[in-house]
Design a protein around this motif. Structure first.
Motif, PDB file in Angstrom:
ATOM      1  N   LYS A   2       6.307   9.065  -4.046  1.00  0.00           N
ATOM      2  CA  LYS A   2       6.992   8.103  -4.451  1.00  0.00           C
ATOM      3  C   LYS A   2       7.120   6.870  -3.465  1.00  0.00           C
ATOM      4  N   ALA A   3       7.727   5.860  -3.907  1.00  0.00           N
ATOM      5  CA  ALA A   3       7.571   4.619  -2.830  1.00  0.00           C
ATOM      6  C   ALA A   3       8.718   5.035  -1.952  1.00  0.00           C
ATOM      7  N   ASP A   4       9.478   5.515  -2.207  1.00  0.00           N
ATOM      8  CA  ASP A   4      10.692   5.825  -1.121  1.00  0.00           C
ATOM      9  C   ASP A   4      10.081   7.059  -0.172  1.00  0.00           C
ATOM     10  N   GLY A   5       9.090   7.430  -0.193  1.00  0.00           N
ATOM     11  CA  GLY A   5       8.351   8.470   0.687  1.00  0.00           C
ATOM     12  C   GLY A   5       8.667   9.890   0.221  1.00  0.00           C
ATOM     13  N   SER A   6       9.342  10.039  -0.789  1.00  0.00           N
ATOM     14  CA  SER A   6       9.762  11.528  -1.422  1.00  0.00           C
ATOM     15  C   SER A   6       8.660  12.041  -2.236  1.00  0.00           C
ATOM     16  N   VAL A   7       8.378  13.268  -2.278  1.00  0.00           N
ATOM     17  CA  VAL A   7       7.267  13.910  -3.106  1.00  0.00           C
ATOM     18  C   VAL A   7       8.000  14.887  -4.112  1.00  0.00           C
ATOM     19  N   VAL A  53      -1.072   5.593   4.334  1.00  0.00           N
ATOM     20  CA  VAL A  53      -1.282   5.633   2.591  1.00  0.00           C
ATOM     21  C   VAL A  53      -0.169   4.427   2.205  1.00  0.00           C
ATOM     22  N   ARG A  54      -0.706   4.253   0.767  1.00  0.00           N
ATOM     23  CA  ARG A  54       0.344   3.319   0.050  1.00  0.00           C
ATOM     24  C   ARG A  54       0.980   3.847  -0.926  1.00  0.00           C
ATOM     25  N   THR A  55       2.161   3.678  -1.576  1.00  0.00           N
ATOM     26  CA  THR A  55       2.766   4.291  -2.956  1.00  0.00           C
ATOM     27  C   THR A  55       3.263   3.046  -3.677  1.00  0.00           C
ATOM     28  N   ARG A  76       3.990  -5.330  -4.274  1.00  0.00           N
ATOM     29  CA  ARG A  76       4.929  -4.496  -3.420  1.00  0.00           C
ATOM     30  C   ARG A  76       4.999  -3.198  -3.058  1.00  0.00           C
ATOM     31  N   GLN A  77       3.826  -2.820  -2.872  1.00  0.00           N
ATOM     32  CA  GLN A  77       3.619  -1.271  -2.467  1.00  0.00           C
ATOM     33  C   GLN A  77       4.390  -0.964  -1.099  1.00  0.00           C
ATOM     34  N   THR A  78       4.808   0.301  -0.990  1.00  0.00           N
ATOM     35  CA  THR A  78       5.346   0.644   0.352  1.00  0.00           C
ATOM     36  C   THR A  78       4.079   1.488   1.023  1.00  0.00           C
ATOM     37  N   THR A  79       4.062   1.099   2.294  1.00  0.00           N
ATOM     38  CA  THR A  79       3.091   1.913   3.162  1.00  0.00           C
ATOM     39  C   THR A  79       3.773   2.849   4.218  1.00  0.00           C
TER      40      THR A  79
END
Lengths: 237, 237
Positions: free
Chosen positions: B58-63, B126-128, B145-148
């Motif tokens: 996920k974009a917040d960095g969690s899996v 990476v991007r999410t 708006r992707q997070t990297t």
């Protein structure tokens, strides 16, 4: 394989690039369908698969009933056809059929359709590809020498598919139909047609597509297979 | 399903057009493969399928370790992976991997490849995707708006595919890789990477491709699905 699933061997872009020296046994194609279209080695003629029988419609006007165990195809599309919709209608031309199919399947814009029409045709205008003169000759050049025939007042069957736009290059986007007369002596790739009054139309929408690529085929491996959308529309639609 | 056959649900052009409200149960995807990539409803995060386990990055960095019976996907590509080629190599970036794969599979230009790399990575960028803010928002806008994230000295696995040029729009033409760390706490869609010394690479060439389209899905049925090759290259390659 279940009913109304598309099975395809190789891709239209390979024919455009002249990849037609080899192929897969037609018997293998028939394991995946009893109804469809294709071509033969060196693009020599048009293939129609009707009720599990395979015919080669040649440029000299003759039609050969093919032994599937002894013949290969470099490109074919088939399905195990079970109509989900049947109707009777008078159909004027490819545009008329396009409109009819869109009306019968309003939610099929992004799916595949399979079609069959049986009846008497006022006029059917077909072409038959006469084959490559050299290996790797592309389909546009092969079709520049196509033979055309016009049949009038002929009883027969149209077999065909509609493919969604996004498969252009893999197959032919849009409608693609072949015709064979009831006497199995005449046929080809349809350029134009008109029914004589109502004919029987049966069709189904399809959401599953299976593609098998040539293997151990240097011609296929080496081809560039660039998208030639305009060329495909010109010769295969 | 046999080994090393591509199974794909929906098409990349549908994501480009923002078709991501519905999907098919991931349990059904796993019937066709244990290794692959995809996304989730509303393009919320990146999917990786590794040894039959499914993770949402996920974009917040969690899996999140996904329960396949309780989650649907609007797009996924998987295979039942059985490597036919294994090697060890130091790989610098996507360009390095591209060259390595082309060397390992010199006759695969028009086929599909499946790849896995295991080892320590000096750096993985990476991007999410953070998901749609409105239904039908297209993938280019979602990815704007992707997070990297950048991981350094991380042990983990890269999973991916190479698709031939002629499937652009159906899938992503070229290479497409996702990463997940060994601790299953970090990962995403790979933008750049470098291995730390040699890593284990396993791969296979694939010639069979099976596509299943969404049915009973008005969003899919109504989408225009125009080919957006430049957009796909920008956000998905």
């Amino acid at each position: 394989m279940a009913f109304n699933e598309v099975f395809q061997y190789s891709i239209v872009s390979a024919l455009m690039d002249g990849v037609a020296s080899h192929g897969t046994p037609i018997a293998r194609i028939l394991e995946h369908g009893d109804h469809g279209l294709g071509t033969f080695r060196n693009m020599n003629g048009e293939m129609i698969v009707l009720d599990g029988d395979v015919y080669q419609m040649k440029a000299d006007g003759s039609v050969v009933h093919i032994n599937p165990a002894e013949t290969v195809t470099p490109f074919a599309t088939v399905t195990r056809f079970r109509p989900t919709t049947t109707t009777r209608a008078t159909v004027i031309g490819k545009a008329g059929l396009e409109e009819l199919l869109t009306g019968l399947f309003p939610k099929a814009r992004n799916h595949f359709l399979v079609v069959r029409m049986d009846g008497v045709f006022h006029k059917v205008n077909v072409r038959t590809a006469g084959g490559q003169t050299t290996p790797r000759e592309g389909m546009v050049d092969v079709c520049s020498r196509q033979t055309t025939h016009t049949f009038e007042g002929v009883k027969g069957t149209i077999v065909g598919f509609r493919c969604p736009q996004y498969v252009m290059g893999v197959n032919v986007a849009g409608d693609h139909f072949h015709f064979i007369a009831e006497d199995r002596q005449r046929g080809g790739h349809i350029l134009a047609f008109e029914t004589e009054g109502d004919v029987d139309i049966s069709a189904a929408q399809m959401s599953k597509f299976r593609l098998e690529l040539p293997t151990e085929d240097d011609e296929f491996n080496e081809a560039e297979l660039k998208l030639q959308a305009q060329g495909i529309k010109a010769v295969a639609g």
